[in-house]
Design an enzyme around this catalytic site. Structure first.
Site, PDB file in Angstrom:
ATOM      1  N   ASP A 270       0.960  -1.457   0.427  1.00  0.00           N
ATOM      2  CA  ASP A 270      -0.030  -0.117   0.065  1.00  0.00           C
ATOM      3  C   ASP A 270       0.494   1.418  -0.619  1.00  0.00           C
ATOM      4  O   ASP A 270       1.885   0.798   0.405  1.00  0.00           O
ATOM      5  CB  ASP A 270      -1.096   0.031   1.105  1.00  0.00           C
ATOM      6  CG  ASP A 270      -2.428   0.575   0.826  1.00  0.00           C
ATOM      7  OD1 ASP A 270      -2.234   1.320   0.396  1.00  0.00           O
ATOM      8  OD2 ASP A 270      -3.333   0.009   1.276  1.00  0.00           O
TER       9      ASP A 270
ATOM     10  N   ASP B   2     -11.020   1.896  -3.732  1.00  0.00           N
ATOM     11  CA  ASP B   2     -11.597   0.436  -2.037  1.00  0.00           C
ATOM     12  C   ASP B   2     -12.863   0.920  -2.096  1.00  0.00           C
ATOM     13  O   ASP B   2     -13.393   0.717  -0.881  1.00  0.00           O
ATOM     14  CB  ASP B   2     -10.968   2.127  -0.443  1.00  0.00           C
ATOM     15  CG  ASP B   2      -9.350   1.856  -0.531  1.00  0.00           C
ATOM     16  OD1 ASP B   2      -9.117   0.228  -0.652  1.00  0.00           O
ATOM     17  OD2 ASP B   2      -9.396   2.900   0.095  1.00  0.00           O
TER      18      ASP B   2
HETATM   19  C1  GLA Z   1      -5.905   1.563   1.978  1.00  0.00           C
HETATM   20  C2  GLA Z   1      -6.281   0.660   1.117  1.00  0.00           C
HETATM   21  C3  GLA Z   1      -7.045  -0.363   1.867  1.00  0.00           C
HETATM   22  C4  GLA Z   1      -6.689  -1.003   3.177  1.00  0.00           C
HETATM   23  C5  GLA Z   1      -6.296   0.067   3.822  1.00  0.00           C
HETATM   24  C6  GLA Z   1      -5.792  -0.552   5.175  1.00  0.00           C
HETATM   25  O1  GLA Z   1      -6.617   2.490   2.183  1.00  0.00           O
HETATM   26  O2  GLA Z   1      -6.591   1.003  -0.049  1.00  0.00           O
HETATM   27  O3  GLA Z   1      -7.645  -1.196   1.499  1.00  0.00           O
HETATM   28  O4  GLA Z   1      -5.893  -1.294   3.156  1.00  0.00           O
HETATM   29  O5  GLA Z   1      -5.407   1.310   3.689  1.00  0.00           O
HETATM   30  O6  GLA Z   1      -5.248   0.757   6.223  1.00  0.00           O
END
Ligand code: GLA
Length: 726
Positions: free
Chosen positions: A462, A528
């Site tokens: 990430d 997301d």
């Molecule tokens: C980001 C990612 C999510 C999740 C969160 C965890 O927002 O896009 O899918 O993994 O971090 O903190």
């Protein structure tokens, strides 16, 4: 080398005057004059083989009249446009040596043409003695018909040379009168926008220090009204995960260009004597319709030796199921449910390390949390997952750090910043300067140690904040360029150490989706937002660049967490099907009936994933955009799976016949309702007469007459499977 055709060695120079490279119906014709940089005489549909005389005539035909008020020797714009030629649009190179050497005039000193069966590469090396610069321009036509361009600038002087911009330009014809690119934001990535190709510059800048949720992704120019299935289009993608720009420029002289490159911050690149700056790779494609353009990108990606070939495993990611609430028993139960519905890879998301109980602390401390997962509990979960026959995946955010972490306390000098102040926080975090060897090694060793120790098969990598005021404490300079390359190097090292490890590129959802990150990752997390209504659009436009096997798409809870929208499981599953399928839903909360339905969808995905992940993507925009069709057609056209989706209620109803594109007109096909429970749908007000028993029709009929499709309510999809009737 067939030098008698498509480019002949000019006497005494050892390199051809003009070259045509062709692949998969696309061609680029370059003029390689002895005294100036190469120009693109043609980029688009392949005109077929051209002998040297024909190439000369082609160039002659392209020479414009001496229009009034221009320079006396007009010349087509070069691949790297140079102001000395009289060009008054955006220059290819902006740079200087303490204010001098700001307008180079490059002269080729070497040209290497490397032809392949399909496509090839032309590499032009050019020098300017006056400014003491060397430029190398690479133009490669890939087997898929996609163009890949790159420039390298070397300082051959004895003092530093500052590079402010290095852009490459490709011409498009005057028929390309309409532009399309993508916009977006967190949880709503890749929203298309269109405009006329008017005089001036349509400039898309990415200053996020990452690719960006709002990235143009592709900037497309095309014949007005172009759509998925028709209209000639030309598109450019800047493959870079840092700051970048892409522009469509139309001048008063009639030139139309697509330009792209890295966006450099003030003073970011200063070349010491002998140093070289390399631009990002630019990918550019021509096609008939947006599907034709997408096919070039998909074809290129699928031909890479490192493209994922194994069936894309069904994923369970626990983020939306548990968030930071990590509990061994609960996660074991989730793993049991996951295995029971057919999941093949179980991914533990954020919250397993250091003091990370929420997003305010612990980022950067890549060791298993004693409090949550001590006494071997995480290992126990991994063993449980593997015992159920699933792979184990784990979340990392290696480039980032919370100030409230052991790492930030120990190494405040490792944070990107401008002297004297830290960047404004975003998600309570700062960015680790990976150009510090200590920081780089620390992250590399700690990530690898966890991967090794736990037997991690998959990493969700990430990157959750923009790079703001991202100066390096090591150099005092703007550090986005160096940071981006260091992140690539880190990924490369992780992959070299663990070749079997798969990596997902995530960045607050889909903010790091580009072809350079995909050189070192195996899929992207597109967004997301897993609300299927929104995902229809996000996936449709992510597909402009990426084939579905590279795009993570999950079935979420009935009520979408990001939008609050409630959607049926059949729609959520049919939407996630056209990607790398996963589940992100607390299955303990789902009822037995829902789990059984989900199991049927997982089994269906497993049945059709080979077709979906090797097929040609087709998309159609019907009924003014209220009805969508997309599908995957086997390259040999023996089989296809289509999905019709009603996104909005339309002014007239039912929708009427829908054409099924991509099939062989001469072959006969069996057409059937597909997907779990499809043929048990009997409501005659919704389902057409053929739905129960199927049809037998030729590809010509399916492609030009079409079939009635279900009169669905909004936010519903129906699948249609088509197979050659041998
Ligand atoms: C980001 C990612 C999510 C999740 C969160 C965890 O927002 O896009 O899918 O993994 O971090 O903190």
């Amino acid at each position: 080398m067939p030098m008698a055709q498509d480019g002949v060695a000019a006497a005494g120079r050892g390199w051809p005057t003009r070259v045509r490279l062709a692949a998969a119906g696309a061609a680029v014709v370059l003029s390689l004059p002895p005294d100036r940089l190469p120009t693109v005489l043609h980029w688009g549909a392949d005109p077929g083989p051209l002998d040297d005389a024909a190439l000369a005539e082609l160039e002659h035909a392209a020479r414009p009249p001496l229009a009034t008020n221009g320079v006396d020797e007009p010349a087509p714009v070069a691949l790297l446009p140079e102001p000395w030629t009289g060009w008054t649009g955006s220059p290819g190179l902006e740079g200087h040596r303490s204010g001098r050497d700001w307008s180079p005039r490059f002269t080729p000193v070497d040209v290497v043409v490397d032809r392949r069966d399909a496509g090839g590469t032309v590499t032009v090396t050019a020098d300017d003695a006056e400014t003491a610069l060397r430029l190398v321009l690479e133009t490669e036509l890939l087997a898929s018909g996609l163009l890949r361009l790159r420039a390298h600038l070397t300082n051959r002087g004895s003092t530093p040379y500052a590079v402010d911009a290095l852009r490459l330009a490709l011409p498009v014809p005057t028929s390309a009168d309409e532009l399309l690119d993508l916009a977006g934001r967190w949880a709503k990535e890749r929203v298309p926008q269109r405009r006329d190709f008017t005089v001036g510059t349509h400039l898309r800048e990415g200053r996020h220090g990452r690719t960006g949720a709002d990235a143009a992704t592709l900037l497309v120019a095309g014949r007005p009204g172009f759509d998925f299935g028709h209209g000639e289009v030309w598109g450019m993608h800047v493959a870079f995960s840092g700051n970048h720009h892409v522009a469509a420029e139309r001048t008063f002289g009639g030139e139309r260009l697509l330009l792209g490159g890295e966006l450099l911050l003030p003073g970011e690149i200063e070349l010491d004597p002998g140093e070289t700056y390399s631009s990002p790779r630019l990918y550019a494609g021509h096609g008939d319709g947006l599907d034709g353009l997408a096919a070039r990108f998909h074809g290129h990606l699928r031909a890479r030796p490192g493209h994922p070939r194994s069936p894309r495993p069904v994923v369970m990611n626990v983020w939306e199921a548990v968030y930071f609430d990590h509990d061994l028993d609960r996660l074991k139960e989730l793993a049991d449910h996951a295995a029971d519905v057919g999941v093949e890879r179980f991914v533990l998301d954020d919250g397993w390390f250091g003091s990370r109980r929420d997003d305010t602390a612990g980022l950067g401390d890549w060791h298993v949390s004693e409090e949550m997962w001590g006494a071997g509990r995480l290992k126990e979960l991994v063993e449980h997952v593997k015992g159920l026959g699933m792979e184990f995946g784990l979340w990392f955010e290696p480039e980032m750090v919370n100030l409230d972490s052991e790492l930030a306390r120990a190494h405040p000098e490792w944070l990107l910043q401008v002297p004297g102040r830290l960047p404004v926080e975003a998600r309570h975090q700062q960015v680790l300067d990976l150009t510090h060897p200590g920081a780089f090694d620390h992250v590399l060793t700690s990530v690898l140690a966890v991967v090794e120790d736990l037997g991690v098969d998959f990493v969700k990598w990430d990157h959750n904040r923009d790079l703001v005021d991202a100066g390096s404490t090591r150099t005092g300079r703007a550090g986005v360029h160096a940071q981006t390359l260091a992140a690539y190097a880190l990924l490369d090292r992780v992959r070299a150490a663990r070749p079997a490890l798969e990596i997902e590129s995530c960045s607050s959802g889909g903010a790091r989706v580009d072809l350079e990150i995909l050189e070192r990752t195996d899929r992207v997390w597109a967004s997301d937002c897993i609300d299927a209504h929104e995902r229809q659009e996000i996936q449709r436009w992510t597909a402009q660049l990426l084939p579905p096997e590279l795009v993570g798409s999950h079935v979420g809870a009935e009520r979408a967490h990001t939008t609050g929208r409630r959607l049926d499981l059949s729609f959520r599953a049919a939407t996630a099907l056209f990607g790398h399928l996963g589940i992100e839903w607390d299955l303990a909360e789902a009822g037995e009936h829902e789990r059984a339905e989900l199991r049927a969808w997982v089994e269906y995905y497993q049945q059709v994933r080979d077709l979906l992940h090797t097929g040609t993507t087709v998309r159609r925009h019907l009924e003014g955009g209220d009805l969508w069709l997309h599908g995957a057609v086997r390259p040999d056209r023996s089989e296809a799976l289509y999905c019709v989706t009603v996104l909005e209620r339309h002014v007239t109803w039912p929708p009427g016949r829908v054409l099924l594109p991509g099939l062989d007109p001469a072959r006969t096909y069996r057409v059937e309702a597909a997907g779990p429970g499809a043929t048990s749908q009997r409501d005659p007000r919704v389902y057409p007469a053929w739905w129960q028993h199927g049809l037998r029709l030729t590809g010509a009929t399916l492609g030009s007459v079409g079939v009635q499709v279900p009169a669905l309510d909004p936010d519903r999809s129906a699948l249609i499977h088509v197979e050659e009737d041998r």
